[in-house]
Design a protein around this motif. Structure first.
Motif, PDB file in Angstrom:
ATOM      1  N   HIS A  78       6.125  23.484  43.200  1.00 47.55           N
ATOM      2  CA  HIS A  78       5.805  24.361  44.326  1.00 47.55           C
ATOM      3  C   HIS A  78       7.050  24.948  44.989  1.00 47.55           C
ATOM      4  O   HIS A  78       6.945  25.595  46.041  1.00 47.55           O
TER       5      HIS A  78
ATOM      6  N   CYS B 122      -1.294  18.626  47.222  1.00 47.24           N
ATOM      7  CA  CYS B 122      -0.466  18.481  46.015  1.00 47.24           C
ATOM      8  C   CYS B 122      -0.284  17.009  45.658  1.00 47.24           C
ATOM      9  O   CYS B 122      -0.631  16.573  44.564  1.00 47.24           O
TER      10      CYS B 122
ATOM     11  N   CYS C 184       5.018  16.382  48.914  1.00 46.43           N
ATOM     12  CA  CYS C 184       5.152  17.838  48.886  1.00 46.43           C
ATOM     13  C   CYS C 184       4.387  18.433  50.076  1.00 46.43           C
ATOM     14  O   CYS C 184       3.287  17.975  50.406  1.00 46.43           O
TER      15      CYS C 184
ATOM     16  N   CYS D 148       7.527  19.815  46.024  1.00 49.85           N
ATOM     17  CA  CYS D 148       7.803  19.321  44.680  1.00 49.85           C
ATOM     18  C   CYS D 148       8.428  20.458  43.859  1.00 49.85           C
ATOM     19  O   CYS D 148       8.448  21.612  44.295  1.00 49.85           O
TER      20      CYS D 148
END
Ligand SMILES: [Zn+2]
Length: 202
Positions: A26, A12, A7, A23
């Protein structure tokens, strides 16, 4: 198998989903992700080596799809039609499957460990060498299925039936048979492992 792309959000560490750079958590535009999912997934389609970790899918027809080498860890699927699908090396651990229909599916070497499986149907399916370690499974039916070599160790069952199933080399934790309706299945070919203070005996 899918290639891990991290990500783009710093720190993350989760894999980026689909063709996007973040991801699922997010994702800045969930509508874009949903639109892409509904373009990509559909009856009779094939997907391979995709990361779909953490996606949410509801009320979608994926019947007859072939799904190979995909990562769906943490995915939430609700009322998804998965009848007649073919799965190979799919990871849907720590996911949530609600009112999904896998009847007639051919699912091999796939991981459902830690997932919640509720009100799902796996009728007349092949679930071969699959892993349901620690899954929480309730109000679901696996009747008339081939569960050869699958592992249900530590899974919690409530109102689950596995009637007339092939349980050859299927692994259960001793005591689970009280919570699962195993009538007409070859329980003598299954392996029931007694839990010990240090975990499961070999
Ligand atoms: Zn992220």
């Amino acid at each position: 198998m899918f290639v891990f792309r991290p990500c783009s959000v710093g720190g993350c560490g989760k894999p980026a989903v689909g063709p996007f750079d973040t991801c699922a958590a997010h994702d800045r535009d969930p509508n874009r992700l949903q639109a892409w999912l509904r373009e990509t997934l559909g009856p009779g389609r094939s997907i391979a080596d995709l990361c779909l970790a953490g996606i949410s899918l509801a009320d979608i027809d994926m019947s007859g799809m072939q799904i190979v080498g995909c990562e769906l860890s943490g995915a939430k699927l609700e009322k998804v039609n998965l009848q007649g699908t073919r799965w190979q090396h799919v990871f849907i651990d720590d996911g949530s499957l609600t009112r999904c229909d896998f009847s007639g599916a051919d699912i091999r070497s796939s991981v459902f460990s830690g997932s919640i499986v509720e009100e799902c149907l796996f009728l007349e399916s092949d679930l071969v060498m699959c892993n349901f370690l620690g899954a929480r499974c309730h109000d679901s039916r696996f009747d008339h299925s081939n569960l050869y070599g699958s592992r249900f160790l530590g899974a919690r069952f409530q109102s689950v039936s596995m009637k007339d199933c092939n349980l050859t080399r299927a692994y259960f934790t001793a005591g689970q048979e009280a919570a699962v309706d195993l009538r007409s299945s070859n329980t003598n070919e299954a392996v029931f492992i007694t839990e010990t203070a240090s975990g499961c005996a070999p």
